[in-house]
Design a protein around this motif. Structure first.
Motif: not given
Length: 141
Positions: A32-41, A64-67
């Motif tokens: 659901v977020s931009i590709p630079e985000s890191t998801a906790f699955l 967490v969103h991009a840097v």
């Protein structure tokens, strides 16, 4: 998206490491977020234990969103959300309660200090416990 007072990249990386260390969690691309985000699955066999309100997608309970941003979106129990908003740790996600998303999604501001890291890591732990279906959730922050 967090517009100012951005978390240092090292804090973002520490949050990713912290989240990756939680039981049954793997890192991946957010649904659901931009590709630079890191998801906790959460592993599918564990995700089935939590309520649907604990997830943005069938396994994603936080990301967490991009840097350049450093904030997080996470699902939290309603009583914890009240504390998050009251204490100024975050705000309600604009999609909360809309477009098929639960009302339990918050934007949590990225941590800039050790104290803020402890708060945000604690919230990520609560989001994980919520997704796992834990009945022992609280606000000890």
């Amino acid at each position: 998206m967090q517009l100012d007072q951005i978390a240092p990249p090292v804090m973002r990386e520490r949050l990713i490491e912290f989240g990756a260390g939680l039981e049954g969690v793997r890192l991946g691309r957010s649904g659901v977020s931009i590709p630079e985000s890191t998801a906790f699955l959460l592993a599918p066999e564990l995700a089935g234990n939590g309520p649907w309100e604990a997830f943005m997608t069938p396994q994603e309970f936080a990301h967490v969103h991009a840097v350049w941003d450093g904030s997080l979106h996470m699902n939290l129990p309603r009583n914890v959300l009240e504390t998050v908003y009251y204490r100024g740790w975050g705000e309600q996600h604009p999609a909360a309660g809309h477009f098929g998303f639960p009302e339990t999604i918050a934007m949590v501001y990225g941590p800039r200090t050790e104290h803020e890291f402890a708060v945000v890591a604690g919230l990520l732990r609560i989001s994980h416990a919520y997704a796992m279906g834990s009945s022992s959730l609280g606000t000890n922050q």
